[in-house]
Write a protein that holds these residues in place. Structure first.
Motif, PDB file in Angstrom:
ATOM      1  N   MET A 144       0.858  -1.183   0.000  1.00 31.99           N
ATOM      2  CA  MET A 144       0.000   0.000   0.000  1.00 31.99           C
ATOM      3  C   MET A 144       0.894   1.233   0.000  1.00 31.99           C
ATOM      4  O   MET A 144       1.911   1.281   0.691  1.00 31.99           O
ATOM      5  N   PHE A 145       0.494   2.225  -0.788  1.00 28.24           N
ATOM      6  CA  PHE A 145       1.294   3.443  -0.971  1.00 28.24           C
ATOM      7  C   PHE A 145       0.339   4.620  -0.930  1.00 28.24           C
ATOM      8  O   PHE A 145      -0.712   4.604  -1.580  1.00 28.24           O
ATOM      9  N   GLN A 146       0.676   5.653  -0.144  1.00 31.96           N
ATOM     10  CA  GLN A 146      -0.200   6.806  -0.017  1.00 31.96           C
ATOM     11  C   GLN A 146       0.206   7.903  -0.981  1.00 31.96           C
ATOM     12  O   GLN A 146       1.358   8.329  -1.017  1.00 31.96           O
ATOM     13  N   ILE A 147      -0.752   8.358  -1.802  1.00 33.34           N
ATOM     14  CA  ILE A 147      -0.576   9.509  -2.680  1.00 33.34           C
ATOM     15  C   ILE A 147      -1.650  10.516  -2.312  1.00 33.34           C
ATOM     16  O   ILE A 147      -2.835  10.259  -2.510  1.00 33.34           O
ATOM     17  N   SER A 148      -1.235  11.625  -1.720  1.00 30.68           N
ATOM     18  CA  SER A 148      -2.156  12.609  -1.179  1.00 30.68           C
ATOM     19  C   SER A 148      -3.013  11.926  -0.123  1.00 30.68           C
ATOM     20  O   SER A 148      -2.494  11.279   0.782  1.00 30.68           O
ATOM     21  N   SER A 149      -4.340  11.994  -0.227  1.00 33.29           N
ATOM     22  CA  SER A 149      -5.219  11.371   0.761  1.00 33.29           C
ATOM     23  C   SER A 149      -5.666   9.983   0.340  1.00 33.29           C
ATOM     24  O   SER A 149      -6.479   9.361   1.014  1.00 33.29           O
ATOM     25  N   ARG A 150      -5.125   9.465  -0.780  1.00 31.36           N
ATOM     26  CA  ARG A 150      -5.530   8.152  -1.291  1.00 31.36           C
ATOM     27  C   ARG A 150      -4.490   7.091  -0.983  1.00 31.36           C
ATOM     28  O   ARG A 150      -3.295   7.348  -1.039  1.00 31.36           O
ATOM     29  N   PHE A 151      -4.974   5.886  -0.657  1.00 33.07           N
ATOM     30  CA  PHE A 151      -4.099   4.744  -0.472  1.00 33.07           C
ATOM     31  C   PHE A 151      -4.288   3.812  -1.663  1.00 33.07           C
ATOM     32  O   PHE A 151      -5.397   3.350  -1.932  1.00 33.07           O
ATOM     33  N   LEU A 152      -3.185   3.530  -2.386  1.00 32.44           N
ATOM     34  CA  LEU A 152      -3.256   2.748  -3.615  1.00 32.44           C
ATOM     35  C   LEU A 152      -2.425   1.479  -3.475  1.00 32.44           C
ATOM     36  O   LEU A 152      -1.452   1.430  -2.726  1.00 32.44           O
ATOM     37  N   LEU A 153      -2.836   0.446  -4.217  1.00 31.41           N
ATOM     38  CA  LEU A 153      -2.128  -0.825  -4.213  1.00 31.41           C
ATOM     39  C   LEU A 153      -1.137  -0.860  -5.375  1.00 31.41           C
ATOM     40  O   LEU A 153      -1.490  -0.572  -6.517  1.00 31.41           O
ATOM     41  N   PHE A 154       0.138  -1.194  -5.082  1.00 31.72           N
ATOM     42  CA  PHE A 154       1.170  -1.300  -6.105  1.00 31.72           C
ATOM     43  C   PHE A 154       1.886  -2.639  -5.978  1.00 31.72           C
ATOM     44  O   PHE A 154       2.082  -3.152  -4.866  1.00 31.72           O
ATOM     45  N   GLY A 155       2.287  -3.189  -7.114  1.00 34.10           N
ATOM     46  CA  GLY A 155       3.194  -4.319  -7.107  1.00 34.10           C
ATOM     47  C   GLY A 155       4.616  -3.819  -6.965  1.00 34.10           C
ATOM     48  O   GLY A 155       4.924  -2.682  -7.343  1.00 34.10           O
ATOM     49  N   VAL A 156       5.508  -4.660  -6.423  1.00 31.30           N
ATOM     50  CA  VAL A 156       6.880  -4.210  -6.198  1.00 31.30           C
ATOM     51  C   VAL A 156       7.582  -3.888  -7.512  1.00 31.30           C
ATOM     52  O   VAL A 156       8.562  -3.128  -7.524  1.00 31.30           O
ATOM     53  N   ASN A 157       7.088  -4.440  -8.631  1.00 28.16           N
ATOM     54  CA  ASN A 157       7.689  -4.112  -9.930  1.00 28.16           C
ATOM     55  C   ASN A 157       7.329  -2.697 -10.371  1.00 28.16           C
ATOM     56  O   ASN A 157       7.846  -2.207 -11.381  1.00 28.16           O
ATOM     57  N   GLN A 158       6.421  -2.019  -9.642  1.00 28.50           N
ATOM     58  CA  GLN A 158       6.074  -0.626  -9.929  1.00 28.50           C
ATOM     59  C   GLN A 158       6.798   0.338  -8.997  1.00 28.50           C
ATOM     60  O   GLN A 158       6.493   1.529  -8.990  1.00 28.50           O
ATOM     61  N   LEU A 159       7.740  -0.168  -8.202  1.00 31.40           N
ATOM     62  CA  LEU A 159       8.467   0.653  -7.241  1.00 31.40           C
ATOM     63  C   LEU A 159       9.942   0.708  -7.603  1.00 31.40           C
ATOM     64  O   LEU A 159      10.481  -0.196  -8.230  1.00 31.40           O
ATOM     65  N   ARG A 160      10.584   1.780  -7.178  1.00 21.47           N
ATOM     66  CA  ARG A 160      12.034   1.872  -7.259  1.00 21.47           C
ATOM     67  C   ARG A 160      12.532   2.651  -6.050  1.00 21.47           C
ATOM     68  O   ARG A 160      11.783   3.448  -5.462  1.00 21.47           O
ATOM     69  N   HIS A 161      13.755   2.420  -5.693  1.00 17.85           N
ATOM     70  CA  HIS A 161      14.349   3.098  -4.552  1.00 17.85           C
ATOM     71  C   HIS A 161      14.458   4.601  -4.827  1.00 17.85           C
ATOM     72  O   HIS A 161      14.817   5.015  -5.924  1.00 17.85           O
ATOM     73  N   HIS A 162      14.140   5.420  -3.830  1.00 15.21           N
ATOM     74  CA  HIS A 162      14.243   6.880  -3.987  1.00 15.21           C
ATOM     75  C   HIS A 162      15.677   7.339  -3.788  1.00 15.21           C
ATOM     76  O   HIS A 162      16.317   7.006  -2.798  1.00 15.21           O
ATOM     77  N   ARG A 163      16.166   8.107  -4.750  1.00 14.43           N
ATOM     78  CA  ARG A 163      17.495   8.706  -4.645  1.00 14.43           C
ATOM     79  C   ARG A 163      17.403  10.173  -5.063  1.00 14.43           C
ATOM     80  O   ARG A 163      16.518  10.564  -5.814  1.00 14.43           O
ATOM     81  N   THR A 164      18.365  10.954  -4.575  1.00 11.01           N
ATOM     82  CA  THR A 164      18.442  12.383  -4.893  1.00 11.01           C
ATOM     83  C   THR A 164      19.647  12.638  -5.789  1.00 11.01           C
ATOM     84  O   THR A 164      20.740  12.131  -5.530  1.00 11.01           O
ATOM     85  N   TRP A 165      19.445  13.416  -6.852  1.00 13.59           N
ATOM     86  CA  TRP A 165      20.531  13.820  -7.747  1.00 13.59           C
ATOM     87  C   TRP A 165      21.027  15.178  -7.275  1.00 13.59           C
ATOM     88  O   TRP A 165      20.311  16.175  -7.305  1.00 13.59           O
ATOM     89  N   PHE A 166      22.274  15.228  -6.803  1.00 12.50           N
ATOM     90  CA  PHE A 166      22.802  16.475  -6.231  1.00 12.50           C
ATOM     91  C   PHE A 166      24.248  16.657  -6.651  1.00 12.50           C
ATOM     92  O   PHE A 166      25.091  15.780  -6.422  1.00 12.50           O
ATOM     93  N   ASN A 167      24.524  17.804  -7.297  1.00 17.22           N
ATOM     94  CA  ASN A 167      25.890  18.158  -7.723  1.00 17.22           C
ATOM     95  C   ASN A 167      26.561  17.045  -8.524  1.00 17.22           C
ATOM     96  O   ASN A 167      27.737  16.731  -8.329  1.00 17.22           O
ATOM     97  N   GLY A 168      25.791  16.416  -9.412  1.00 21.95           N
ATOM     98  CA  GLY A 168      26.373  15.427 -10.308  1.00 21.95           C
ATOM     99  C   GLY A 168      26.520  14.039  -9.734  1.00 21.95           C
ATOM    100  O   GLY A 168      27.158  13.173 -10.361  1.00 21.95           O
ATOM    101  N   ASP A 169      25.938  13.772  -8.575  1.00 25.32           N
ATOM    102  CA  ASP A 169      26.034  12.447  -7.958  1.00 25.32           C
ATOM    103  C   ASP A 169      24.676  12.012  -7.430  1.00 25.32           C
ATOM    104  O   ASP A 169      23.822  12.845  -7.083  1.00 25.32           O
ATOM    105  N   TRP A 170      24.493  10.691  -7.342  1.00 29.30           N
ATOM    106  CA  TRP A 170      23.278  10.130  -6.748  1.00 29.30           C
ATOM    107  C   TRP A 170      23.498   9.949  -5.252  1.00 29.30           C
ATOM    108  O   TRP A 170      24.540   9.476  -4.814  1.00 29.30           O
TER     109      TRP A 170
END
Length: 347
Positions: free
Chosen positions: A123-149
């Protein structure tokens, strides 16, 4: 309103390879709910202006401007809102509390896994909604900063990534929420108004209280030294004397060239509050945090408006009484001695 700390200028883009015409990139776009979404697009051209020569016209890959003709949307963005395509990574395990990006309506939405139903769905919350996702629809969150992840990519391609102990330590980079998940008094099992203490299960070293890439909240200090609100930010890197470079997620620079980056003392940084259940309807005199001007302001419910979806809230730090919708409120918690404390319900 002042924001104490040392401002750091964004680096010049110069002739970065991923910003050349024809490059496939991702652009950061905020929707009507102030959620950050990353869309795939192609750089069309660099467009110089009198105030900022680092703007680019991009054409979206999966978003139509005209559905009948199939013409793809063209928009103009600052370079700071553009990043290269994240490289693919090996499959990984996910847990409730992980900060991830979920593919939804042609874009990657940043957010947190609320609940793992099994090894393949969450389950994943987007705004006030809770949605069902398969793990193949997810990826790890990373930040791009000054040319590096951030976190660095090499943390996730080691042979021992599936070792449980190593995986748990690495996930601290994603979010402190995982610490509450494994605690016997976790936020997931607590209910509002019990007075339970929500403690960190894995104390970090005194020298590095927060990790690179970790999502946090940063105090907004006024001229008199009082905390006005808590604003979402990401740890860029630690510096000496318990200070950290942080990148705000809602505050932008004065010239709107990117998100504000500052150096802050650890005393003015805390992990995000745990994800405790939010009542279907708040009550009079409930202690809450209200989302206002990009930050969370402490307040108290002074009136429940008809239908119970909107409220009058008295904000403690500026004395204003303002109207907020349900989705812009959360239960108030205090971060004291590295522990989350919630008040007993009003009698």
């Amino acid at each position: 309103m002042s924001h104490k700390g040392k401002a750091i200028d964004a680096s010049a883009t110069e002739d970065l390879e991923y910003l050349q015409p024809g490059s496939v990139v991702e652009v950061s776009h905020e929707n009507n709910d102030c959620l950050r979404v990353w869309y795939t697009a192609t750089i069309i051209e660099r467009r110089a202006t009198s105030t900022n020569d680092e703007r680019y016209v991009v054409q979206f890959t999966d978003v139509d401007q005209d559905r009948k003709s199939g013409t793809k949307l063209l928009l103009e963005y600052n370079s700071v809102d553009i990043r290269p395509l994240p490289p693919p990574l090996p499959p990984r395990k996910f847990k409730a509390g992980d900060i991830v990006e979920a593919y939804y309506q042609n874009g990657w939405y940043e957010g947190e896994i609320t609940l793992m139903l099994d090894n393949y769905n969450c389950m994943f919350q987007i705004s006030s909604r809770f949605l069902l996702f398969g793990v193949n629809q997810l990826r790890h969150h990373r930040t791009w900063f000054n040319g590096d992840w951030i976190p660095p990519l090499n943390l996730y391609v080691t042979k021992s990534i599936w070792d449980e102990d190593l995986t748990d330590r690495m996930m601290e980079i994603d979010s402190n929420q995982l610490e509450w998940e494994t605690d016997s008094g976790s936020a997931e099992t607590s209910t509002a108004g019990t007075g339970n203490m929500l403690e960190e299960s894995d104390q970090k070293t005194k020298e590095e209280e927060f990790s690179e890439g970790e999502r946090v909240e940063v105090a907004n200090i006024d001229e008199d030294g009082f905390n006005q609100a808590w604003l979402a930010a990401t740890i860029v890197k630690p510096v000496e004397n318990n200070r950290y470079i942080v990148r705000y997620e809602t505050l932008r620079t004065g010239k709107d060239t990117g998100f504000l980056v500052k150096e802050m003392d650890s005393l003015h940084i805390r992990p995000p509050p745990p994800d405790i259940p939010v009542p279907h309807q708040f009550k009079m005199f409930d202690n809450v945090d209200a989302l206002y001007k990009g930050g969370w302001w402490k307040g108290i419910i002074t009136r429940v408006l008809p239908r119970g979806s909107r409220y009058k809230v008295h904000l403690d730090n500026n004395g204003k009484v303002m109207e907020f919708k349900h989705s812009d409120l959360r239960l108030h918690l205090d971060w004291i001695d590295r522990k989350w404390t919630k008040a007993s319900p009003e009698v």
